[in-house]
Write a protein that holds these residues in place. Structure first.
Motif, short mmCIF file in Angstrom:
data_model
loop_
_atom_site.label_atom_id
_atom_site.label_comp_id
_atom_site.label_asym_id
_atom_site.label_seq_id
_atom_site.Cartn_x
_atom_site.Cartn_y
_atom_site.Cartn_z
N THR A 198 0.83 -1.21 0.00
CA THR A 198 0.00 0.00 0.00
C THR A 198 0.87 1.26 0.00
N ILE A 199 2.04 1.18 0.62
CA ILE A 199 2.97 2.32 0.57
C ILE A 199 3.42 2.56 -0.86
N GLY A 200 3.73 1.47 -1.58
CA GLY A 200 4.14 1.60 -2.98
C GLY A 200 3.05 2.22 -3.82
N GLN A 201 1.80 1.82 -3.58
CA GLN A 201 0.68 2.38 -4.32
C GLN A 201 0.50 3.86 -3.99
N SER A 202 0.70 4.20 -2.73
CA SER A 202 0.57 5.60 -2.32
C SER A 202 1.67 6.45 -2.95
N MET A 203 2.86 5.88 -3.07
CA MET A 203 3.96 6.62 -3.70
C MET A 203 3.70 6.83 -5.19
N ASP A 204 3.10 5.83 -5.84
CA ASP A 204 2.71 6.00 -7.25
C ASP A 204 1.71 7.14 -7.38
N ASN A 205 0.74 7.15 -6.49
CA ASN A 205 -0.27 8.21 -6.50
C ASN A 205 0.39 9.58 -6.28
N ALA A 206 1.35 9.60 -5.38
CA ALA A 206 2.05 10.85 -5.08
C ALA A 206 2.82 11.36 -6.30
N GLN A 207 3.47 10.45 -7.01
CA GLN A 207 4.20 10.84 -8.21
C GLN A 207 3.25 11.44 -9.23
N GLY A 208 2.09 10.81 -9.39
CA GLY A 208 1.11 11.33 -10.33
C GLY A 208 0.62 12.71 -9.93
N LEU A 209 0.34 12.89 -8.63
CA LEU A 209 -0.15 14.18 -8.14
C LEU A 209 0.87 15.28 -8.39
N LEU A 210 2.12 15.03 -8.02
CA LEU A 210 3.16 16.04 -8.18
C LEU A 210 3.43 16.33 -9.65
N SER A 211 3.27 15.31 -10.49
CA SER A 211 3.45 15.52 -11.94
C SER A 211 2.34 16.41 -12.50
N PHE A 212 1.13 16.25 -11.97
CA PHE A 212 0.05 17.13 -12.38
C PHE A 212 0.36 18.57 -11.98
N TYR A 213 0.90 18.76 -10.78
CA TYR A 213 1.24 20.12 -10.35
C TYR A 213 2.37 20.69 -11.20
N ARG A 214 3.34 19.87 -11.55
CA ARG A 214 4.43 20.33 -12.42
C ARG A 214 3.87 20.73 -13.79
N LEU A 215 2.95 19.91 -14.32
CA LEU A 215 2.34 20.21 -15.61
C LEU A 215 1.47 21.46 -15.52
N TRP A 216 0.78 21.61 -14.40
CA TRP A 216 -0.05 22.81 -14.19
C TRP A 216 0.83 24.06 -14.21
N ALA A 217 1.97 24.01 -13.52
CA ALA A 217 2.90 25.13 -13.51
C ALA A 217 3.43 25.40 -14.92
N ASN A 218 3.69 24.34 -15.66
CA ASN A 218 4.19 24.46 -17.02
C ASN A 218 3.16 25.19 -17.91
#
Length: 334
Positions: free
Chosen positions: A69-89
């Motif tokens: 479940t930690i691994g799944q949460s980290m995957d989710n976190a990567q996706g979330l932060l990537s959305f924020y990076r894309l939003w900033a872009n």
């Protein structure tokens, strides 16, 4: 005038590491091509709004129940932060550099929160495996020899009893009493041996698994640290770019005031930038040129030269393409 670099952060597809139900990493991978296509079509404002709409209002809960479940949460976190990076872009390409800075700051805060959640979730797991490793080492050290000792004792007893029963060995009265006494202890010894035999493989497997768990924990920790580090770097870079442009405009305006030129917000600087077409044309690619023109339009909304150049790009022309003038009519001489 020199063109200021805008906040363009390359967006690439992520690879999900854990088989989970649709998460933010998978959603990001699905939506990314469409967003990139919108940016290529000079629809930065629309792309920015779409990305914002794809981001959850609240950060998904971090599930620290176990390593999976930690691994799944980290995957989710990567996706979330990537959305924020894309939003900033997309905000940067829309010329909204101030908004891009705010988004990067939010991204950093999220990354720090994710790392804190990870540390909290992994601490008891690390402690559990540290204890398991020590306990297993102690058990193996104490019982490997005992296992051999019990096995030898019980085997010898069985052979001796078999020999007496077969009458190939005839102990005296004292020997017979000793044999009976040892036989009486045999069930207890067998039970102890069975327990050791059952436990040893588990403890040996613990020692095999412990380094693997330690590596997973370390990899997760490194991933979280890199999330924070990347977000910090983006905040620093975006602030530096914004500050540099602000300083340049202030310096320019100050020089104009000394020359007794009337200053109208940032319009004077934008006009000066646009008078030298190379400030735009030397940027690599029409998408980069459009992004810079968007920035000029944020600084000086409605600037006709910037709007005209941007319109040319959207029509597939050069930003400062010269319009063909109609041929002059000449009257025929009589």
């Amino acid at each position: 005038m020199r063109p200021m670099p805008f906040l363009l952060f390359p967006a690439v597809a992520l690879v999900a590491q854990s088989p989970a139900s649709t998460n933010l990493t998978q959603r990001f991978n699905t939506e990314l091509p469409g967003i990139n296509q919108m940016l290529k079509a000079f629809q930065a404002q629309e792309a920015m709004a779409k990305v914002e709409g794809l981001i959850p209002a609240e950060r998904p809960a971090f599930n620290g129940t176990n390593l999976q479940t930690i691994g799944q949460s980290m995957d989710n976190a990567q996706g979330l932060l990537s959305f924020y990076r894309l939003w900033a872009n997309t905000a940067a390409e829309a010329g909204q550099w101030e908004k891009a800075v705010e988004i990067q700051q939010k991204r950093l805060k999220l990354a720090q929160g994710i790392k804190a959640d990870l540390d909290k979730a992994q601490a008891p797991i690390a402690a559990q495996w540290d204890k398991a490793t020590k306990d297993s080492q102690d058990f193996i050290a104490k019982n490997t020899g005992r296992q051999q000792e019990l096995q030898t004792t019980l085997n010898d007893l069985k052979e001796e009893i078999a020999a007496v029963n077969a009458k190939t060995k005839k102990p005296d009265a004292k020997g017979l009493e000793d044999l009976k006494a040892r036989a009486a202890k045999a069930p207890e010894q067998q039970q102890e041996l069975d327990q050791i035999n059952a436990a040893l493989p588990v403890h040996k497997q613990n020692l095999i698994n412990a380094p693997k768990v330690t590596k997973v924990l370390a990899d997760n920790r490194k991933e979280a640290e890199e999330m924070v580090k990347a977000a910090e770097a983006s905040v620093t870079k975006s602030k530096e770019v914004l500050s540099s442009q602000s300083d340049e405009i202030t310096k320019f305006n100050t020089e104009q005031v000394i020359k007794k030129v009337k200053i109208v917000g940032k319009k004077n600087w934008v006009d000066a930038v646009l008078r030298n077409h190379e400030n735009v044309t030397k940027l690599s690619g029409s998408q980069a040129q459009a992004a810079f023109l968007n920035r000029l339009l944020v600084l000086d909304p409605g600037n006709p030269a910037a709007m005209k150049a941007l319109g040319n790009l959207k029509q597939g022309k050069e930003p400062f393409a010269k319009e063909a003038r109609p041929a002059k009519k000449t009257g025929k001489k009589k």
